[in-house]
Scaffold this motif. Structure first.
Motif, PDB file in Angstrom:
ATOM      1  N   TRP A  13      14.443 -22.468  41.962  1.00  0.00           N
ATOM      2  CA  TRP A  13      14.480 -23.779  41.331  1.00  0.00           C
ATOM      3  C   TRP A  13      13.549 -24.696  42.083  1.00  0.00           C
ATOM      4  O   TRP A  13      13.123 -24.399  43.189  1.00  0.00           O
ATOM      5  N   LEU A  34      16.379 -21.767  37.639  1.00  0.00           N
ATOM      6  CA  LEU A  34      17.311 -22.834  37.300  1.00  0.00           C
ATOM      7  C   LEU A  34      16.609 -24.176  37.168  1.00  0.00           C
ATOM      8  O   LEU A  34      15.671 -24.466  37.899  1.00  0.00           O
ATOM      9  N   TYR A  45      18.769 -22.378  32.343  1.00  0.00           N
ATOM     10  CA  TYR A  45      18.487 -21.239  33.210  1.00  0.00           C
ATOM     11  C   TYR A  45      17.657 -20.225  32.440  1.00  0.00           C
ATOM     12  O   TYR A  45      17.670 -20.183  31.212  1.00  0.00           O
TER      13      TYR A  45
END
Length: 130
Positions: A13, A34, A45
């Motif tokens: 992420w 994410l 996601y």
């Protein structure tokens, strides 16, 4: 790679996932990308092993694309499929307020009449076009 035989899942992420990294790991582990921010927690996601990499909303997330500035509640219009609109997020993952500058958060948390039967739902205005 024999150094990571017990590794089963990798989360990414914050930064775009490089194609070379994606190609290396997607066949070795479950690779989850994410979408997380301080104003909302985990909304989208991508499971690069099972879904081909497209982002999907997590259960309970409501994503709404609006055609105009929704701060004017008399003009709240959802865009038609395939059209570009501004992304608004609703659900338990939306925080009570943002953690960045107050001026940035002004108008970012709104109650919009887009719930079932026109009921009001709290949304975070991402200012992103999708």
């Amino acid at each position: 790679d024999k150094r990571c035989q017990s590794l089963r899942t990798v989360f990414t992420w914050g930064e775009p996932l490089r194609q070379t990294t994606l190609e290396f790991w997607r066949t070795r582990v479950q690779l989850l990308d994410l979408l997380i921010a301080s104003e909302y927690w985990l909304v989208l996601y991508a499971d690069h092993r099972n879904s081909g990499g497209g982002f999907r909303p997590v259960p309970g997330a409501r994503l709404t694309l609006l055609a105009e500035d929704a701060s004017n509640l008399s003009k709240v219009v959802e865009v038609a499929p395939g059209e570009v609109g501004e992304l608004y997020i609703a659900g338990a993952m939306v925080s009570a307020q943002g953690y960045s500058k107050a001026s940035f958060n002004e108008g970012a948390f709104l109650e919009l009449p887009v719930g079932p039967g026109g009921s009001m739902l709290r949304h975070y205005r991402t200012r992103d076009l999708a």
